[in-house]
Enzyme design. Structure first.
Site, PDB file in Angstrom:
ATOM      1  N   HIS A  20       0.840  -1.203   0.000  1.00 22.33           N
ATOM      2  CA  HIS A  20       0.000   0.000   0.000  1.00 22.33           C
ATOM      3  C   HIS A  20       0.873   1.249   0.000  1.00 22.33           C
ATOM      4  O   HIS A  20       0.596   2.220  -0.712  1.00 22.33           O
ATOM      5  CB  HIS A  20      -0.915  -0.006   1.224  1.00 22.33           C
ATOM      6  CG  HIS A  20      -1.982  -1.051   1.168  1.00 22.33           C
ATOM      7  ND1 HIS A  20      -3.328  -0.747   1.215  1.00 22.33           N
ATOM      8  CD2 HIS A  20      -1.926  -2.398   1.060  1.00 22.33           C
ATOM      9  CE1 HIS A  20      -4.031  -1.859   1.139  1.00 22.33           C
ATOM     10  NE2 HIS A  20      -3.203  -2.880   1.049  1.00 22.33           N
ATOM     11  N   ASP A 117      -6.748   4.966   3.011  1.00 18.43           N
ATOM     12  CA  ASP A 117      -7.487   3.786   2.572  1.00 18.43           C
ATOM     13  C   ASP A 117      -8.217   3.094   3.725  1.00 18.43           C
ATOM     14  O   ASP A 117      -9.421   2.895   3.670  1.00 18.43           O
ATOM     15  CB  ASP A 117      -6.614   2.800   1.784  1.00 18.43           C
ATOM     16  CG  ASP A 117      -5.259   2.529   2.397  1.00 18.43           C
ATOM     17  OD1 ASP A 117      -4.996   2.990   3.520  1.00 18.43           O
ATOM     18  OD2 ASP A 117      -4.456   1.826   1.754  1.00 18.43           O
ATOM     19  N   THR A 138      -6.270   0.636  -2.913  1.00 16.87           N
ATOM     20  CA  THR A 138      -5.178   0.080  -3.705  1.00 16.87           C
ATOM     21  C   THR A 138      -5.528  -1.241  -4.378  1.00 16.87           C
ATOM     22  O   THR A 138      -4.809  -1.684  -5.272  1.00 16.87           O
ATOM     23  CB  THR A 138      -3.920  -0.131  -2.841  1.00 16.87           C
ATOM     24  OG1 THR A 138      -4.222  -1.057  -1.792  1.00 16.87           O
ATOM     25  CG2 THR A 138      -3.459   1.185  -2.223  1.00 16.87           C
ATOM     26  N   GLN A 340      12.744  -7.152 -10.445  1.00 15.86           N
ATOM     27  CA  GLN A 340      11.666  -7.848 -11.150  1.00 15.86           C
ATOM     28  C   GLN A 340      11.305  -7.212 -12.487  1.00 15.86           C
ATOM     29  O   GLN A 340      11.123  -7.910 -13.485  1.00 15.86           O
ATOM     30  CB  GLN A 340      10.420  -7.921 -10.261  1.00 15.86           C
ATOM     31  CG  GLN A 340       9.233  -8.602 -10.944  1.00 15.86           C
ATOM     32  CD  GLN A 340       8.189  -9.053  -9.961  1.00 15.86           C
ATOM     33  OE1 GLN A 340       8.415  -9.969  -9.189  1.00 15.86           O
ATOM     34  NE2 GLN A 340       7.027  -8.398  -9.987  1.00 15.86           N
ATOM     35  N   HIS A 355       1.779 -14.293  -7.806  1.00 21.09           N
ATOM     36  CA  HIS A 355       0.727 -14.332  -6.787  1.00 21.09           C
ATOM     37  C   HIS A 355      -0.403 -13.360  -7.126  1.00 21.09           C
ATOM     38  O   HIS A 355      -1.399 -13.290  -6.428  1.00 21.09           O
ATOM     39  CB  HIS A 355       1.312 -13.995  -5.419  1.00 21.09           C
ATOM     40  CG  HIS A 355       1.779 -12.559  -5.289  1.00 21.09           C
ATOM     41  ND1 HIS A 355       2.538 -11.915  -6.243  1.00 21.09           N
ATOM     42  CD2 HIS A 355       1.580 -11.644  -4.309  1.00 21.09           C
ATOM     43  CE1 HIS A 355       2.787 -10.683  -5.840  1.00 21.09           C
ATOM     44  NE2 HIS A 355       2.214 -10.484  -4.684  1.00 21.09           N
TER      45      HIS A 355
END
Length: 463
Positions: A20, A117, A138, A340, A355
Protein backbone atom coordinates in the site's frame (compact mmCIF):
# COMPACT_ATOMS: atom_id res chain seq x y z
CA UNK A 1 2.08 19.46 -20.49
CA UNK A 2 0.15 22.53 -19.38
CA UNK A 3 0.63 23.63 -15.80
CA UNK A 4 -2.42 22.95 -13.63
CA UNK A 5 -4.49 25.95 -12.57
CA UNK A 6 -4.13 25.06 -8.92
CA UNK A 7 -1.11 23.57 -7.21
CA UNK A 8 -2.68 21.17 -4.76
CA UNK A 9 -1.21 20.17 -1.42
CA UNK A 10 -2.11 16.52 -0.78
CA UNK A 11 -1.55 14.57 2.43
CA UNK A 12 -1.31 10.77 2.19
CA UNK A 13 -1.78 8.17 4.92
CA UNK A 14 -1.80 4.64 3.48
CA UNK A 15 -2.44 1.37 5.31
CA UNK A 16 0.65 0.10 7.10
CA UNK A 17 1.64 -2.49 4.50
CA UNK A 18 4.54 -2.12 2.10
CA UNK A 19 2.39 -2.80 -0.97
CA UNK A 20 0.00 0.00 0.00
CA UNK A 21 2.81 2.40 0.91
CA UNK A 22 4.65 1.90 -2.38
CA UNK A 23 1.41 2.17 -4.40
CA UNK A 24 0.66 5.51 -2.72
CA UNK A 25 4.22 6.66 -3.32
CA UNK A 26 4.04 5.78 -7.02
CA UNK A 27 0.85 7.86 -7.21
CA UNK A 28 2.63 10.66 -5.33
CA UNK A 29 5.30 10.66 -8.03
CA UNK A 30 2.64 10.98 -10.77
CA UNK A 31 1.11 13.93 -8.92
CA UNK A 32 4.43 15.59 -8.14
CA UNK A 33 5.31 15.35 -11.82
CA UNK A 34 2.35 17.71 -12.30
CA UNK A 35 3.83 20.09 -9.67
CA UNK A 36 1.55 19.17 -6.77
CA UNK A 37 2.96 18.99 -3.24
CA UNK A 38 2.68 15.79 -1.18
CA UNK A 39 2.98 15.34 2.58
CA UNK A 40 3.42 11.61 3.11
CA UNK A 41 2.80 10.17 6.60
CA UNK A 42 5.06 7.17 7.12
CA UNK A 43 6.44 5.15 10.07
CA UNK A 44 9.85 6.42 11.14
CA UNK A 45 12.02 3.39 10.33
CA UNK A 46 10.03 2.46 7.23
CA UNK A 47 10.96 5.80 5.66
CA UNK A 48 14.46 4.55 4.83
CA UNK A 49 13.03 1.52 2.98
CA UNK A 50 11.10 3.62 0.46
CA UNK A 51 13.07 6.85 0.08
CA UNK A 52 14.59 5.59 -3.17
CA UNK A 53 11.09 5.55 -4.72
CA UNK A 54 10.74 9.31 -4.17
CA UNK A 55 11.52 10.83 -7.57
CA UNK A 56 10.57 14.39 -6.54
CA UNK A 57 12.04 15.02 -3.07
CA UNK A 58 11.54 18.78 -3.49
CA UNK A 59 7.77 18.18 -3.72
CA UNK A 60 7.21 14.93 -1.80
CA UNK A 61 7.97 15.32 1.89
CA UNK A 62 7.98 12.32 4.22
CA UNK A 63 6.39 13.08 7.58
CA UNK A 64 7.71 10.46 10.05
CA UNK A 65 5.19 9.17 12.60
CA UNK A 66 5.52 6.81 15.55
CA UNK A 67 3.38 3.68 15.48
CA UNK A 68 2.00 3.10 18.99
CA UNK A 69 2.71 -0.28 20.53
CA UNK A 70 -0.21 -2.69 20.62
CA UNK A 71 -0.17 -5.81 22.77
CA UNK A 72 0.60 -8.78 20.56
CA UNK A 73 2.80 -6.87 18.11
CA UNK A 74 6.58 -7.37 18.35
CA UNK A 75 8.58 -4.36 19.53
CA UNK A 76 9.68 -2.11 16.66
CA UNK A 77 7.05 -3.56 14.27
CA UNK A 78 5.83 -0.80 11.92
CA UNK A 79 4.21 -2.55 8.95
CA UNK A 80 2.60 -5.88 8.11
CA UNK A 81 5.94 -6.85 6.56
CA UNK A 82 7.26 -7.19 10.12
CA UNK A 83 4.69 -9.75 11.32
CA UNK A 84 2.87 -12.91 10.19
CA UNK A 85 -0.49 -12.45 8.47
CA UNK A 86 -2.32 -13.54 11.62
CA UNK A 87 -1.20 -10.36 13.41
CA UNK A 88 -1.99 -7.92 10.59
CA UNK A 89 -5.26 -6.72 12.13
CA UNK A 90 -3.37 -5.43 15.18
CA UNK A 91 -1.95 -2.75 12.91
CA UNK A 92 -5.49 -1.46 12.43
CA UNK A 93 -5.64 -0.80 16.16
CA UNK A 94 -2.21 0.80 16.02
CA UNK A 95 -3.29 2.97 13.09
CA UNK A 96 -6.42 4.08 14.91
CA UNK A 97 -4.27 5.14 17.86
CA UNK A 98 -2.26 7.48 15.63
CA UNK A 99 -5.29 9.77 15.28
CA UNK A 100 -4.06 11.96 18.15
CA UNK A 101 -0.78 12.51 16.24
CA UNK A 102 -2.28 12.92 12.76
CA UNK A 103 -4.79 15.59 13.88
CA UNK A 104 -2.20 18.25 14.86
CA UNK A 105 -0.14 17.43 11.76
CA UNK A 106 -3.13 18.03 9.48
CA UNK A 107 -3.97 21.19 11.42
CA UNK A 108 -0.42 22.49 10.92
CA UNK A 109 0.05 21.36 7.29
CA UNK A 110 -3.42 22.45 6.11
CA UNK A 111 -3.45 20.31 2.93
CA UNK A 112 -6.26 20.70 0.41
CA UNK A 113 -7.10 17.01 0.56
CA UNK A 114 -5.98 13.90 2.43
CA UNK A 115 -5.78 10.45 0.81
CA UNK A 116 -6.34 7.36 2.98
CA UNK A 117 -7.49 3.79 2.57
CA UNK A 118 -8.20 2.03 5.91
CA UNK A 119 -8.19 4.86 8.50
CA UNK A 120 -11.98 5.35 8.60
CA UNK A 121 -11.68 8.27 11.04
CA UNK A 122 -9.85 10.42 8.48
CA UNK A 123 -12.98 11.84 6.71
CA UNK A 124 -14.61 13.27 9.85
CA UNK A 125 -11.27 14.57 11.15
CA UNK A 126 -10.48 16.20 7.80
CA UNK A 127 -13.95 17.73 7.56
CA UNK A 128 -13.58 19.30 11.02
CA UNK A 129 -10.40 20.99 9.75
CA UNK A 130 -11.93 22.15 6.46
CA UNK A 131 -9.98 19.53 4.45
CA UNK A 132 -11.43 17.27 1.76
CA UNK A 133 -10.83 13.51 1.96
CA UNK A 134 -10.42 10.88 -0.76
CA UNK A 135 -10.36 7.18 -0.02
CA UNK A 136 -7.75 5.86 -2.45
CA UNK A 137 -8.18 2.09 -2.55
CA UNK A 138 -5.18 0.08 -3.70
CA UNK A 139 -7.01 -3.15 -4.61
CA UNK A 140 -8.73 -3.44 -7.99
CA UNK A 141 -12.17 -2.00 -8.73
CA UNK A 142 -13.67 -5.40 -9.51
CA UNK A 143 -12.87 -6.96 -6.13
CA UNK A 144 -14.43 -4.06 -4.22
CA UNK A 145 -17.48 -4.05 -6.51
CA UNK A 146 -17.97 -7.79 -5.95
CA UNK A 147 -17.65 -7.58 -2.16
CA UNK A 148 -19.75 -4.42 -1.81
CA UNK A 149 -22.60 -5.84 -3.91
CA UNK A 150 -22.46 -9.22 -2.19
CA UNK A 151 -22.50 -7.56 1.24
CA UNK A 152 -25.51 -5.44 0.26
CA UNK A 153 -27.38 -8.45 -1.09
CA UNK A 154 -26.82 -10.36 2.16
CA UNK A 155 -28.07 -7.42 4.25
CA UNK A 156 -31.14 -6.86 2.09
CA UNK A 157 -32.17 -10.51 2.32
CA UNK A 158 -31.29 -10.99 6.00
CA UNK A 159 -29.21 -14.03 5.08
CA UNK A 160 -27.81 -16.29 7.76
CA UNK A 161 -24.19 -17.40 7.63
CA UNK A 162 -24.73 -20.60 5.60
CA UNK A 163 -26.80 -18.77 2.99
CA UNK A 164 -24.18 -16.05 2.85
CA UNK A 165 -21.50 -18.65 2.13
CA UNK A 166 -23.59 -20.16 -0.64
CA UNK A 167 -24.19 -16.74 -2.16
CA UNK A 168 -20.48 -16.03 -2.44
CA UNK A 169 -19.99 -19.02 -4.74
CA UNK A 170 -21.51 -17.05 -7.61
CA UNK A 171 -21.60 -13.37 -8.56
CA UNK A 172 -24.16 -11.21 -6.71
CA UNK A 173 -27.34 -10.22 -8.55
CA UNK A 174 -26.65 -7.52 -11.10
CA UNK A 175 -22.88 -7.94 -11.00
CA UNK A 176 -21.69 -7.25 -14.57
CA UNK A 177 -19.43 -10.29 -15.01
CA UNK A 178 -20.96 -13.76 -14.65
CA UNK A 179 -17.58 -15.46 -15.16
CA UNK A 180 -16.25 -14.39 -11.75
CA UNK A 181 -16.84 -17.20 -9.28
CA UNK A 182 -15.16 -18.21 -6.04
CA UNK A 183 -14.12 -21.68 -4.93
CA UNK A 184 -15.23 -23.13 -1.59
CA UNK A 185 -11.92 -22.46 0.18
CA UNK A 186 -11.90 -18.88 -1.15
CA UNK A 187 -15.44 -18.29 0.09
CA UNK A 188 -14.46 -19.44 3.57
CA UNK A 189 -11.38 -17.23 3.53
CA UNK A 190 -13.34 -14.19 2.40
CA UNK A 191 -16.10 -14.82 4.95
CA UNK A 192 -13.51 -15.10 7.74
CA UNK A 193 -11.81 -11.91 6.61
CA UNK A 194 -15.09 -10.00 6.57
CA UNK A 195 -15.80 -11.07 10.14
CA UNK A 196 -12.45 -9.88 11.53
CA UNK A 197 -13.05 -7.04 13.96
CA UNK A 198 -10.87 -4.24 15.19
CA UNK A 199 -12.27 -2.16 18.01
CA UNK A 200 -15.76 -3.50 17.34
CA UNK A 201 -15.58 -2.58 13.64
CA UNK A 202 -15.03 -5.28 11.03
CA UNK A 203 -11.94 -5.06 8.87
CA UNK A 204 -14.16 -4.77 5.79
CA UNK A 205 -16.22 -1.98 7.34
CA UNK A 206 -13.04 0.05 7.68
CA UNK A 207 -13.01 0.14 3.88
CA UNK A 208 -16.78 0.46 3.34
CA UNK A 209 -17.27 3.14 6.00
CA UNK A 210 -14.36 5.12 4.64
CA UNK A 211 -15.99 5.12 1.20
CA UNK A 212 -19.31 6.27 2.65
CA UNK A 213 -17.79 9.14 4.65
CA UNK A 214 -15.17 10.44 2.23
CA UNK A 215 -15.78 13.20 -0.31
CA UNK A 216 -14.67 10.95 -3.18
CA UNK A 217 -13.28 7.49 -3.85
CA UNK A 218 -10.24 6.73 -6.00
CA UNK A 219 -8.74 3.62 -7.56
CA UNK A 220 -5.70 2.73 -9.60
CA UNK A 221 -7.11 1.51 -12.90
CA UNK A 222 -8.53 2.50 -16.28
CA UNK A 223 -11.99 2.17 -17.83
CA UNK A 224 -10.58 0.45 -20.91
CA UNK A 225 -9.99 -2.60 -18.69
CA UNK A 226 -12.17 -2.15 -15.60
CA UNK A 227 -14.91 0.12 -16.93
CA UNK A 228 -17.84 -2.23 -16.31
CA UNK A 229 -16.83 -2.70 -12.67
CA UNK A 230 -16.28 1.04 -12.13
CA UNK A 231 -19.73 1.88 -13.50
CA UNK A 232 -21.30 -0.79 -11.31
CA UNK A 233 -19.48 0.46 -8.21
CA UNK A 234 -20.43 4.09 -8.86
CA UNK A 235 -24.07 3.12 -8.30
CA UNK A 236 -23.18 2.21 -4.69
CA UNK A 237 -21.26 5.33 -3.77
CA UNK A 238 -23.25 8.21 -5.31
CA UNK A 239 -20.11 10.32 -5.22
CA UNK A 240 -17.17 10.92 -7.55
CA UNK A 241 -15.18 7.79 -8.42
CA UNK A 242 -11.77 8.76 -9.75
CA UNK A 243 -9.46 6.45 -11.68
CA UNK A 244 -5.82 7.52 -11.55
CA UNK A 245 -4.70 5.34 -14.45
CA UNK A 246 -3.21 1.86 -14.62
CA UNK A 247 -0.13 2.92 -12.67
CA UNK A 248 2.42 1.78 -15.21
CA UNK A 249 5.90 1.35 -13.74
CA UNK A 250 8.34 4.13 -14.55
CA UNK A 251 11.06 3.10 -17.01
CA UNK A 252 13.97 1.67 -14.99
CA UNK A 253 17.01 3.90 -14.71
CA UNK A 254 19.30 0.95 -14.03
CA UNK A 255 20.47 -2.21 -15.78
CA UNK A 256 19.97 -5.82 -14.76
CA UNK A 257 22.58 -7.16 -12.35
CA UNK A 258 25.33 -8.86 -14.31
CA UNK A 259 24.92 -12.24 -12.58
CA UNK A 260 21.25 -12.45 -13.66
CA UNK A 261 21.89 -11.01 -17.12
CA UNK A 262 24.64 -13.57 -17.76
CA UNK A 263 22.58 -16.48 -16.42
CA UNK A 264 19.46 -15.60 -18.43
CA UNK A 265 21.53 -15.06 -21.59
CA UNK A 266 22.39 -18.78 -21.58
CA UNK A 267 18.83 -19.73 -22.55
CA UNK A 268 16.70 -19.38 -25.68
CA UNK A 269 14.25 -16.48 -26.00
CA UNK A 270 10.95 -17.13 -24.22
CA UNK A 271 12.16 -20.34 -22.55
CA UNK A 272 12.69 -19.38 -18.88
CA UNK A 273 10.08 -19.46 -16.10
CA UNK A 274 10.27 -16.61 -13.60
CA UNK A 275 8.40 -17.18 -10.34
CA UNK A 276 7.90 -14.57 -7.59
CA UNK A 277 5.24 -13.88 -4.95
CA UNK A 278 5.95 -10.34 -3.76
CA UNK A 279 7.58 -8.96 -0.66
CA UNK A 280 5.31 -10.44 2.02
CA UNK A 281 4.05 -13.86 0.92
CA UNK A 282 5.48 -16.77 2.89
CA UNK A 283 4.22 -20.23 2.00
CA UNK A 284 3.89 -23.28 4.20
CA UNK A 285 6.71 -25.73 3.53
CA UNK A 286 4.58 -28.44 1.90
CA UNK A 287 3.28 -26.01 -0.73
CA UNK A 288 6.74 -24.50 -1.15
CA UNK A 289 8.04 -27.98 -1.98
CA UNK A 290 5.18 -28.69 -4.40
CA UNK A 291 5.92 -25.43 -6.21
CA UNK A 292 9.61 -26.23 -6.60
CA UNK A 293 8.92 -29.80 -7.68
CA UNK A 294 6.40 -28.45 -10.19
CA UNK A 295 9.04 -26.13 -11.64
CA UNK A 296 11.43 -29.07 -11.91
CA UNK A 297 8.75 -31.19 -13.57
CA UNK A 298 8.22 -28.67 -16.40
CA UNK A 299 11.69 -29.31 -17.77
CA UNK A 300 12.12 -25.58 -18.43
CA UNK A 301 14.88 -23.43 -16.94
CA UNK A 302 13.58 -21.30 -14.07
CA UNK A 303 14.40 -18.50 -11.65
CA UNK A 304 12.28 -18.46 -8.49
CA UNK A 305 12.59 -15.44 -6.19
CA UNK A 306 10.77 -16.52 -3.04
CA UNK A 307 10.79 -15.81 0.67
CA UNK A 308 11.69 -18.72 2.93
CA UNK A 309 8.56 -20.65 3.94
CA UNK A 310 7.01 -20.24 7.38
CA UNK A 311 9.28 -21.63 10.08
CA UNK A 312 12.47 -21.52 7.99
CA UNK A 313 15.32 -19.04 7.90
CA UNK A 314 16.38 -19.70 4.31
CA UNK A 315 15.02 -21.14 1.07
CA UNK A 316 17.93 -23.61 0.94
CA UNK A 317 16.99 -25.45 4.13
CA UNK A 318 13.36 -25.82 2.96
CA UNK A 319 14.10 -27.31 -0.48
CA UNK A 320 13.08 -30.91 -1.30
CA UNK A 321 15.83 -33.46 -0.78
CA UNK A 322 18.16 -33.66 -3.78
CA UNK A 323 16.33 -30.84 -5.58
CA UNK A 324 19.26 -28.43 -5.80
CA UNK A 325 21.50 -31.08 -7.36
CA UNK A 326 18.85 -32.22 -9.85
CA UNK A 327 18.16 -28.73 -11.23
CA UNK A 328 21.76 -27.55 -11.16
CA UNK A 329 22.51 -25.44 -14.21
CA UNK A 330 18.89 -24.81 -15.19
CA UNK A 331 17.11 -23.75 -12.00
CA UNK A 332 17.78 -21.17 -9.28
CA UNK A 333 15.81 -20.51 -6.09
CA UNK A 334 16.80 -17.12 -4.71
CA UNK A 335 15.71 -15.91 -1.28
CA UNK A 336 16.60 -12.24 -1.75
CA UNK A 337 15.35 -9.20 -3.65
CA UNK A 338 15.64 -9.13 -7.45
CA UNK A 339 15.04 -6.47 -10.11
CA UNK A 340 11.67 -7.85 -11.15
CA UNK A 341 10.81 -5.22 -13.76
CA UNK A 342 14.11 -5.80 -15.56
CA UNK A 343 13.85 -9.58 -15.29
CA UNK A 344 10.35 -9.60 -16.80
CA UNK A 345 11.64 -7.47 -19.65
CA UNK A 346 14.45 -9.90 -20.47
CA UNK A 347 13.90 -11.74 -23.78
CA UNK A 348 14.63 -15.15 -22.20
CA UNK A 349 11.61 -14.95 -19.88
CA UNK A 350 8.66 -16.83 -21.35
CA UNK A 351 6.41 -17.37 -18.34
CA UNK A 352 5.74 -15.56 -15.05
CA UNK A 353 4.22 -17.48 -12.13
CA UNK A 354 2.76 -14.72 -9.98
CA UNK A 355 0.73 -14.33 -6.79
CA UNK A 356 -1.25 -11.65 -8.70
CA UNK A 357 -0.42 -8.67 -6.56
CA UNK A 358 -1.62 -5.64 -8.50
CA UNK A 359 1.85 -4.25 -9.23
CA UNK A 360 3.32 -7.61 -10.27
CA UNK A 361 0.36 -8.30 -12.54
CA UNK A 362 0.72 -4.93 -14.23
CA UNK A 363 4.45 -5.42 -14.72
CA UNK A 364 3.69 -8.74 -16.42
CA UNK A 365 0.93 -7.37 -18.64
CA UNK A 366 3.19 -4.75 -20.21
CA UNK A 367 5.76 -7.44 -21.04
CA UNK A 368 5.61 -10.43 -23.40
CA UNK A 369 5.86 -13.24 -20.83
CA UNK A 370 2.82 -15.47 -20.36
CA UNK A 371 0.87 -15.49 -17.11
CA UNK A 372 0.46 -18.39 -14.70
CA UNK A 373 -1.47 -17.31 -11.63
CA UNK A 374 -1.18 -18.68 -8.13
CA UNK A 375 -3.09 -16.20 -5.91
CA UNK A 376 -2.82 -16.28 -2.16
CA UNK A 377 -5.32 -13.90 -0.54
CA UNK A 378 -8.32 -11.65 -1.17
CA UNK A 379 -7.67 -9.13 -3.95
CA UNK A 380 -5.05 -11.43 -5.49
CA UNK A 381 -7.82 -14.00 -6.02
CA UNK A 382 -10.02 -11.44 -7.79
CA UNK A 383 -7.06 -10.25 -9.88
CA UNK A 384 -6.38 -13.82 -10.95
CA UNK A 385 -10.01 -14.57 -11.68
CA UNK A 386 -10.38 -11.43 -13.77
CA UNK A 387 -7.34 -12.36 -15.87
CA UNK A 388 -8.14 -16.06 -16.24
CA UNK A 389 -11.95 -16.08 -16.43
CA UNK A 390 -12.98 -12.66 -17.71
CA UNK A 391 -10.09 -11.69 -20.01
CA UNK A 392 -8.70 -15.21 -20.56
CA UNK A 393 -5.21 -13.74 -20.65
CA UNK A 394 -3.56 -16.33 -18.41
CA UNK A 395 -4.04 -19.66 -16.65
CA UNK A 396 -4.56 -20.31 -12.95
CA UNK A 397 -2.88 -23.21 -11.21
CA UNK A 398 -5.61 -25.68 -10.26
CA UNK A 399 -6.23 -26.03 -6.51
CA UNK A 400 -8.35 -28.36 -4.42
CA UNK A 401 -11.91 -26.99 -4.21
CA UNK A 402 -12.13 -27.51 -0.46
CA UNK A 403 -8.56 -27.33 0.82
CA UNK A 404 -7.13 -24.81 -1.67
CA UNK A 405 -3.93 -26.83 -2.10
CA UNK A 406 -2.04 -27.21 -5.37
CA UNK A 407 0.26 -30.01 -6.51
CA UNK A 408 3.46 -30.20 -8.49
CA UNK A 409 1.40 -31.67 -11.34
CA UNK A 410 -1.01 -28.72 -11.39
CA UNK A 411 1.91 -26.24 -11.45
CA UNK A 412 3.50 -28.12 -14.33
CA UNK A 413 0.22 -28.35 -16.24
CA UNK A 414 -0.47 -24.59 -16.02
CA UNK A 415 3.05 -23.70 -17.15
CA UNK A 416 3.03 -26.10 -20.09
CA UNK A 417 -0.41 -24.83 -21.15
CA UNK A 418 0.74 -21.21 -21.55
CA UNK A 419 4.13 -22.16 -22.96
CA UNK A 420 2.57 -24.28 -25.72
CA UNK A 421 1.75 -21.83 -28.50
CA UNK A 422 0.32 -24.68 -30.58
CA UNK A 423 -2.50 -25.48 -28.13
CA UNK A 424 -5.84 -23.70 -28.38
CA UNK A 425 -5.62 -22.35 -24.82
CA UNK A 426 -2.01 -21.31 -25.33
CA UNK A 427 -2.89 -19.35 -28.46
CA UNK A 428 -5.92 -17.78 -26.77
CA UNK A 429 -4.04 -16.47 -23.73
CA UNK A 430 -1.27 -15.09 -25.94
CA UNK A 431 -3.77 -13.22 -28.12
CA UNK A 432 -5.68 -11.82 -25.13
CA UNK A 433 -2.51 -10.88 -23.27
CA UNK A 434 -1.40 -8.99 -26.37
CA UNK A 435 -4.73 -7.11 -26.49
CA UNK A 436 -4.30 -5.96 -22.88
CA UNK A 437 -0.65 -5.10 -23.50
CA UNK A 438 -1.63 -2.96 -26.48
CA UNK A 439 -4.23 -1.11 -24.38
CA UNK A 440 -1.76 -0.42 -21.59
CA UNK A 441 0.97 0.57 -24.04
CA UNK A 442 -1.23 2.91 -26.06
CA UNK A 443 0.19 6.39 -26.44
CA UNK A 444 -0.55 8.78 -23.59
CA UNK A 445 -3.00 6.43 -21.78
CA UNK A 446 -1.25 6.90 -18.44
CA UNK A 447 -0.76 10.66 -18.86
CA UNK A 448 -4.37 11.19 -19.92
CA UNK A 449 -5.65 9.42 -16.80
CA UNK A 450 -3.19 11.19 -14.52
CA UNK A 451 -4.24 14.57 -15.93
CA UNK A 452 -7.93 13.71 -15.63
CA UNK A 453 -7.43 12.51 -12.04
CA UNK A 454 -5.83 15.85 -11.12
CA UNK A 455 -8.53 17.82 -12.92
CA UNK A 456 -11.31 15.99 -11.06
CA UNK A 457 -9.50 16.52 -7.76
CA UNK A 458 -9.38 20.23 -8.51
CA UNK A 459 -13.11 20.17 -9.27
CA UNK A 460 -13.66 18.47 -5.90
CA UNK A 461 -11.75 21.29 -4.25
CA UNK A 462 -13.73 23.89 -6.14
CA UNK A 463 -10.76 24.94 -8.21
Amino acid sequence: MDAPQLQMHIAMYPWLAMGHITTYLHLANKLAKRRHRISFFIPKRTKAKVEHYNLYPHLITFIPITIPHVDGLPPQAETTFDVPLSLATLFMTAMDRTKKDIEPLLHELKPNVVFFDFALWIPSLARSLGIKSLQYITVNVMSVAFIESMKKQCQQNNLVEDDEMNLMNSPPAGFPDSSIKLHAHEVRGLASFMKLEVGGVSFMDHVCTGANLSDAVGFRGCREIEGQYAEFLESFYWKPLLLSGPGLPDPPNSTLEQKWAQWLARFNPGSVIYCAFGSECRMVQDQFKELLLGLELTGFPFLAALKAPIGFESVEEAMPEGFKERVHGRGIVHGGWVQQTLILDHPSIGCFITHCGASSLLEALVNKCQLVMLPNVLDQIFNARMMSSSFKAGVEVEKGEEDGLFTKESVCKAVKTVMDDESEVGRQVRENHLKLRNILSSKDLENTYNDSFCHKLQELLGG
